[in-house]
Structure formats: structure tokens, C-alpha cells
Design a protein around this motif. Structure first.
Motif, PDB file in Angstrom:
ATOM      1  N   THR A 116       0.633  -1.753   0.364  1.00  0.00           N
ATOM      2  CA  THR A 116      -0.182   0.250   0.219  1.00  0.00           C
ATOM      3  C   THR A 116       0.609   1.424  -0.026  1.00  0.00           C
ATOM      4  N   GLN A 117       2.082   1.059  -0.218  1.00  0.00           N
ATOM      5  CA  GLN A 117       3.066   2.241  -0.480  1.00  0.00           C
ATOM      6  C   GLN A 117       3.974   2.352  -1.708  1.00  0.00           C
ATOM      7  N   ARG A 118       3.855   3.488  -2.251  1.00  0.00           N
ATOM      8  CA  ARG A 118       4.553   3.917  -3.731  1.00  0.00           C
ATOM      9  C   ARG A 118       5.663   3.617  -3.501  1.00  0.00           C
ATOM     10  N   VAL A 119       6.293   3.219  -4.620  1.00  0.00           N
ATOM     11  CA  VAL A 119       7.479   2.816  -4.637  1.00  0.00           C
ATOM     12  C   VAL A 119       8.758   3.705  -6.130  1.00  0.00           C
ATOM     13  N   PRO A 120       9.599   3.898  -6.409  1.00  0.00           N
ATOM     14  CA  PRO A 120       9.874   4.352  -7.380  1.00  0.00           C
ATOM     15  C   PRO A 120       9.514   4.294  -9.204  1.00  0.00           C
ATOM     16  N   PRO A 121       9.145   4.331 -10.153  1.00  0.00           N
ATOM     17  CA  PRO A 121       9.374   3.752 -11.054  1.00  0.00           C
ATOM     18  C   PRO A 121       9.775   2.746 -11.492  1.00  0.00           C
ATOM     19  N   THR A 272       3.380   1.630  -8.085  1.00  0.00           N
ATOM     20  CA  THR A 272       3.353   0.309  -7.476  1.00  0.00           C
ATOM     21  C   THR A 272       3.922  -0.589  -6.943  1.00  0.00           C
ATOM     22  N   ILE A 273       4.162  -1.562  -6.214  1.00  0.00           N
ATOM     23  CA  ILE A 273       4.986  -2.786  -6.308  1.00  0.00           C
ATOM     24  C   ILE A 273       2.823  -3.773  -7.391  1.00  0.00           C
ATOM     25  N   PHE A 274       2.223  -3.423  -8.584  1.00  0.00           N
ATOM     26  CA  PHE A 274       0.969  -4.097  -8.359  1.00  0.00           C
ATOM     27  C   PHE A 274       1.465  -3.355  -9.796  1.00  0.00           C
TER      28      PHE A 274
END
Length: 713
Positions: A116-121, A272-274
Motif C-alpha cells: 500500500t506504499q508507492r515505490v520508485p518507477p 506501486t508493486i502491482f
């Protein structure tokens, strides 16, 4: 539902709730899901403990399926600290692998907090990689700039993932995702060799042809990222001055504690990891919906607290201007959109019926022996043996899951003592299919609670013995672990060489010997003389515990040897006195006390921890003393919580079951009360009476206790 209890294929997009999937069995369903899809599957655990549990269970069911870990930061939302370097390295190793188009059948195991936490592209991670081959030209300065800009930490000695060290023409690096660090040997700007090395001994090992580095921090500090951060920070919060330590540090290209919480400002956009796994299947741990609701409220609460608190430096508090939480964390809408267009399987431990969007995997929670455990009239393992026989009669395999080899062996002995014939130690789940008949098996499997299916039943160690409070095993201190003591050995520290005495450590140096480079520890002695000790002889050194003003010994001088000889004489005198006392004791005799095997194993199994090596050694020494026929005179030393009481409990058990009385003498009434409680709990159900005697015990009870001591009962 398929006949083997797995999820049917093909997998259509949408949510399917899978009932009858208790913890442990869900890993088998997940492994089946990976094999059916032939692609990576993202599993979202509700917390770190569940992530660790399903990772361990996957190793049982499918050791051939790769598992990529993507843990959550180990800090609160909008904290003032950065995530642990090891966690950051594990996250970046997984992101780097996925950014390269990872397609192997595998499991990306994560937690709800992490996904639920955004990540670098992915593009930024992919472009931030650094690759090089041996015998090619590489600018060492360019490499060190890359390392410092991408989160690597410069250290004197490389110990943990994310560390790097520069020593002349040698650069040591511990990249994220690797099991061992790498040693790069330069001659000018030519990378002559790349070798793995052991961080404990610092010895170089196998050569490798190529190095591939990924960032170790999610917040880069290259020129473009710094420019984006400064621009977006001012857009969000207005002008920032020198009173803002975060803005000042990033502007200067310095790492600042907690700067990852401003991650959106370092990139044009986050993913996101998704997004790293487009269209791939997702499996969800039980209770995910409830945990997500709590997580959402927690993030909002932490943001509001930071936003409304004095974040402008007033009252002496450091400036803290939080990024809006929807920029860093997934909103309800973004969370729902993450699952759109992909197969989603939500596990539930409780059995359910079948219908649209619902299937039942056929598992259920196993039996818990808490009632039998509390009863003083029933033998716990007799009850376990009867239950095993019932399961075999129902044509089910029975597998006992133990936490360690020691507890597995103990469980095997107790099962045999209580009538279970030929229990089999199982190394792999696949071996169960080769078993003839309905066998009783034992596995090392850290499972909290057992479960049953139509074909087999898993009984965990906790089902029988209660909660296992497993501690991390403390490794014994060895010479080769000298450098790993939190990198406390730094230039200028005093050390003692077994032959040359006290010297000063100057650092690691590379010395050319016989035409080959050797890693050595440089030591300085009196008169500025130097000694270069090869790292493979590091066991000859120990740290010097006195102050730094101690005079250094002289290489080749006699002072150190004289001090050693004097100390040897003192030790010899002490040893002679101790040997004399020990010899007098050996001439005396005592009763031989040997524990009854079956009852001993059951008593040991009640200990709710995994024994440490030192603890087992102490217990073995004490029981050998009791069985030796000579008086015991032993001192057991350990810090609080190291397990001294357990040594006393087992010695008391051996003595009491041999027909003798035991007195446990404590320094305070509070400790006497605690020991009485512990001893009563551990000796429950055994023919042993435990009484307390202190000034707080009622007079009548104390009189009765003294009477029973006197008459031996």
C-alpha cells in the motif's frame, strides 16, 4: 475444486474467495497457483510474521519455486528515521529484478503495509543499474559517485548489504540481493578482477566475471533527483531556508535520516508493486480487508499529527513538512484499481461452501491439545498417541511439525515411548507421496497451528506443548568473527597479537607478495615499526580492553614475552590450588542420579523456548555431574533472560525423580515467589510436590512445609 485440493485453471480475472485455507495449507494452494499460471504471483501477507510464515511453508511445499521478498519499511508513516538498511536492500533487490522484466514462475511475497506504499518507477530503477565486467576500463571515481548517490554507505569494513569501502585500488561492495559482498581490484582505471569475499574473515573467494549493481535506497541523490526534490519541495511548502535540515541536506547531496518519507519529491511520479507485475495473479492473506482499513486510518492519523503539529521549527522542534499521504500511500480508490483486470485469490482459514466467486479448498484447523495440557489427570502424549491412531484409522498421513532438529528428535522419542511405531523423519514434502500406508512423519517446519485435509493432518509443536517462544540463536564467538563486531574496530584501536603484544590497528592494506596481492591488517608497534598480518591469520588478534594511552610493545622486544611468562606462572599457581580441591572432591562419593528417559523428554518439551547452544551445554554438564557419583560443584553464569532457571529446573527434575529432595534458595522473597510459580507450572502432573517457604507464607503452611521436608515427602 480440483481433486488435489488446488485452485482450478484457467484463472479468470476477478476476485475468488478460497475457504478452507488455514495458515500453512495456504502456502500449498499458493504453490499450486504459481504452477498453474507459469508466471510470478504476488502474495500479500497481513504482517511481517505471516510473511515469514508463508515463506517458510513455501520452502516445505515447493523448494524449487523462487521467492522474492518485498518487506515493508520498519518505521512508522512520516517517521524521522529511515528504514533499516537490510530491509531497504531487500526491497531494492526485488524491485531491480522485477524492473528487468522478471517472468519466472515465482512468488513475490510482501505485506499489506509494503504494497500500500508507492515505490520508485520501474524505469528509474532499471536505468539506475550499474554493470561492469572484469578486464574493462571503469572510472573508480565514477563508481564511487554512483554508490554514494544510490544509497550505499561508505564504511571502513564491508559487513552488511549496502556497505562499500575504498582502500587504494580496491573497492569492496555489498550489493542488495547478494549473499556475499564483492571485491573489485583496480589497476588505474582497469578493473582487473572481481571476487566474492567472506565479510566475517575478509578472505577473498571465487572470481566472478560481471558485476550488476542496483540502488540500495529508494531516494536517489543524483543531480536530477536533487533538482526535482528542491523544485517540488518549494512548490508544496513554499521557500525553505537553512532552518530546514532536510532541504539543506538534500540540496548538498547528503543523506538525511528519514528522507525516504518524502519519496514523491524525488521522482516525476511513483508506481506501486502491482505496476511491476502487470496482469499477474495476486493472493491475499486472511483478514486483509480489516488490516487495510486499520492501515488507512493509521497513515491518515500520522499525517494529520505531523501536519497540525509545530513543523515550522517553533519551540525548538525540527522542521517537518509532511507530503500529502495520497502521494505516498494508496487511497481506497487506488487500492481497488490495483486489483482490476487480474486474478485475485483471497484465502480464508474457515471452511465455506462453493458458489459464484467462492471455492472451498478442503482444509480446516487441526486439533489443539490445550485441555489435555492443563489436565493433571491425563498424560498429554498418551492423548496425542490416541489421536494419531484415530487419524491413521481415517486413512490420513500425520505430520508433526517441529521448530528445530532437537525438538523433532525429542518429539520422535516421545511418540515411540507412547506407542507410535516407526515415525519417519521427512526432509521434503514430495517424500510423503512415496510413503507406503498411512505413516506418521516428522518435519522441521515452524508452523504455529496445525491443520487437516482429506489426505493428511499436520500437528504443530505448539498444538501439543503450547506457545513456542522461539529466540534467535546466538552464534558462539569465534576468531573469524573478529571483524564483525559491529565494525567497532577502526583505525587507531589497540589490539593484542598473541606473539608480539599490544599494537595499534591501522586498517586493511593490500600487500604484494610473491607476485600476488594479499589482504592484510596493518599493525603499528613502538618505534613506528609495522607488522602486516594476513587476514587468514586474524585469529591471532584480540581487542585490547584498556585505555588508548597504553604503551605499545616493541616488535622483537622481550617485555611482552616476560609479561606472558609472569601471567602463566600466576595461572599455574591458581590451577594447582584448583586441582587440589577438585582431587579432594573426586575422592568423595555421591548418589548417581539419572533421569528417566520418557519423563525427561516430556519435561524438556515443556520449555517454551528453543535452547541455545550454551544452554544445552550447561544442562548436559550438570546432568553428567549428577550421574557421575561424585559431588557437584558448578557455577552457572548468565545474564538476565539467558536461561539459568531452566538449568536449575532440569537439575531439580533429575534429583526429584531420583527420589531426593531439592532446595532452591533465592536472594529475595519476590524471586522465591516467581520460582515457586515457575516450578509449580513445570512440575504439574508429575509426582513431585513444590512448596514455597518465605516470610510471606502463612505460618500454618510454613509449618506444614517444614514437616514435609523433615519426613522426606
Amino acid at each position: 475444486m480440483a481433486a488435489d485440493g488446488s485452485i482450478p485453471a484457467p484463472l479468470d480475472a476477478g476476485l475468488v474467495r478460497v475457504g478452507g485455507a488455514p495458515e500453512g495449507f495456504d502456502a500449498k494452494l499458493l504453490a499450486d497457483l504459481v504452477r498453474r499460471t507459469g508466471a510470478p504471483v504476488l502474495h500479500v501477507a497481513r504482517d511481517d510474521a505471516r510473511m515469514s510464515g508463508i515463506t517458510g511453508s513455501l520452502k516445505i511445499y515447493a523448494p524449487d519455486i523462487p521467492v522474492l521478498r518485498f518487506p515493508a519499511w520498519d518505521c512508522l508513516p512520516y517517521d524521522r528515521v529511515s528504514p533499516n538498511p537490510e530491509i531497504a536492500a531487500a526491497r531494492m533487490a526485488t524491485l531491480a529484478a522485477l524492473s528487468q522484466g522478471w517472468k519466472r514462475p515465482s512468488v513475490v511475497v510482501s505485506t499489506l503495509n509494503a504494497v500500500t506504499q508507492r515505490v520508485p518507477p520501474a524505469k528509474a530503477i532499471r536505468e539506475a543499474s550499474f554493470t561492469a565486467r572484469a578486464d574493462t576500463r571503469i572510472d573508480p571515481d565514477k563508481l564511487t559517485r554512483y554508490l554514494s548517490c544510490n544509497g550505499y554507505v561508505r564504511a571502513s569494513t564491508v559487513i552488511e548489504p549496502g556497505d562499500y569501502a575504498v582502500r587504494g585500488g580496491i573497492i569492496d561492495i555489498f550489493p542488495p540481493g547478494r549473499k556475499a559482498p564483492l571485491r573489485l581490484d583496480f589497476f588505474g582505471d582497469v578493473l582487473e578482477s572481481i571476487k566474492r569475499f567472506d565479510p566475517a574473515s575478509q578472505r577473498s573467494a571465487k572470481k566472478v566475471d560481471r558485476i550488476a549493481l542496483a540502488p540500495v535506497s529508494e531516494a536517489p541523490l543524483d543531480d536530477d533527483s536533487i533538482h526535482r526534490f528542491r523544485t517540488r519541495y518549494r512548490d508544496l511548502f513554499g521557500n525553505a531556508g537553512f532552518e530546514d535540515p532536510l532541504y539543506e541536506a538534500v540540496s548538498e547531496g547528503r543523506k538525511h535520516q528519514g528522507m525516504e518519507h518524502w519519496l514523491p519529491l524525488f521522482y516525476d511520479r511513483l508506481e506501486t508493486i502491482f505496476d511491476y507485475l502487470p496482469g499477474r495473479a495476486v493472493s491475499l492473506d486472511s483478514q486483509i480487508e480489516e488490516v487495510y482499513t486499520t492501515r488507512l486510518a493509521t497513515v491518515a492519523d500520522h499525517y494529520e499529527t505531523r501536519a497540525t503539529a509545530s513543523g515550522d521549527g517553533a519551540m525548538g522542534a525540527p522542521v517537518y513538512k509532511p507530503v500529502p499521504h495520497e502521494q505516498l500511500y494508496l487511497s481506497e480508490q487506488a487500492w481497488a484499481e490495483a486489483f482490476a483486470g487480474r486474478p485475485v485469490r483471497a484465502f480464508n482459514p474457515m471452511p465455506t461452501g462453493s458458489g459464484p466467486g467462492v471455492v472451498d479448498a478442503g482444509g480446516k484447523l487441526g486439533k489443539n491439545f490445550s485441555v489435555e495440557r492443563q489436565s493433571s489427570e491425563l498424560n498429554l502424549f498418551d492423548a496425542v498417541a490416541r489421536y494419531v491412531q484415530e487419524l491413521n484409522f481415517k486413512k490420513k498421513h500425520v505430520i508433526f511439525a517441529s521448530y528445530s532438529e532437537g525438538s523433532r528428535d525429542r518429539m520422535k522419542t516421545m511418540l515411540i515411548d507412547h506407542g507410535i511405531k516407526n515415525p519417519v523423519e521427512l526432509a521434503r514434502w514430495e517424500d510423503l507421496g512415496e510413503a507406503k500406508g498411512y505413516q506418521v512423519c516428522l518435519m522441521i517446519w515452524r508452523l504455529e497451528q496445525g491443520f487437516e485435509t482429506d489426505d493428511f493432518a499436520i500437528i504443530s509443536e505448539q498444538d501439543i506443548l503450547g506457545d513456542r517462544l522461539v529466540r534467535q540463536t546466538r552464534k558462539s564467538k569465534k576468531a573469524e568473527n573478529f571483524l564483525t563486531e559491529a565494525s567497532t574496530l577502526s583505525t587507531g584501536d589497540l589490539v593484542v597479537h598473541v606473539e608480539h603484544g599490544v599494537g595499534r590497528y591501522l586498517g586493511l592494506k593490500t600487500v604484494e607478495a610473491l607476485g600476488a596481492p594479499h589482504d592484510c591488517l596493518a599493525l603499528e608497534y613502538a618505534g613506528e615499526t609495522k607488522l602486516y598480518l594476513p587476514v587468514e591469520n586474524i585469529e591471532l588478534l584480540t581487542r585490547y580492553g584498556a585505555d588508548d594511552h597504553t604503551a605499545l610493545d616493541r616488535l622483537g622486544g622481550g617485555a611482552w614475552q616476560a609479561r606472558k611468562a609472569k601471567m602463566k606462572n600466576r595461572i599455574r599457581d591458581m590451577a594447582e590450588r584448583l586441582i587440589k580441591v577438585a582431587a579432594e572432591r573426586m575422592l568423595r562419593s555421591a548418589e548417581r542420579m539419572i533421569p528417566p528417559e520418557g519423563a525427561w523428554d516430556e519435561f524438556c518439551a515443556r520449555f517454551p523456548y528453543q535452547e541455545t547452544e550454551d544452554q544445552l551445554a550447561a544442562i548436559e554438564d550438570v546432568t553428567e555431574d549428577l550421574a557421575s557419583g561424585t559431588p557437584m560443584d558448578r557455577l552457572v553464569v548468565g545474564d538476565v533472560g539467558f536461561g539459568k532457571t531452566e538449568v536449575a529446573l532440569r537439575a531439580a527434575f533429575v534429583t526429584a525423580l531420583s527420589g531426593y529432595q531439592v532446595a532452591i534458595i533465592a536472594p529475595t522473597t519476590l524471586l522465591a515467589r516467581q520460582h515457586a510459580k515457575n516450578f509449580n507450572e513445570r512440575f504439574k502432573g508429575l509426582p513431585v510436590a513444590v512448596h514455597q517457604l518465605s516470610r510471606f507464607v502463612p505460618t500454618k503452611q510454613a509449618t506444614e512445609t517444614r514437616k514435609r521436608i523433615a519426613d522426606g515427602t
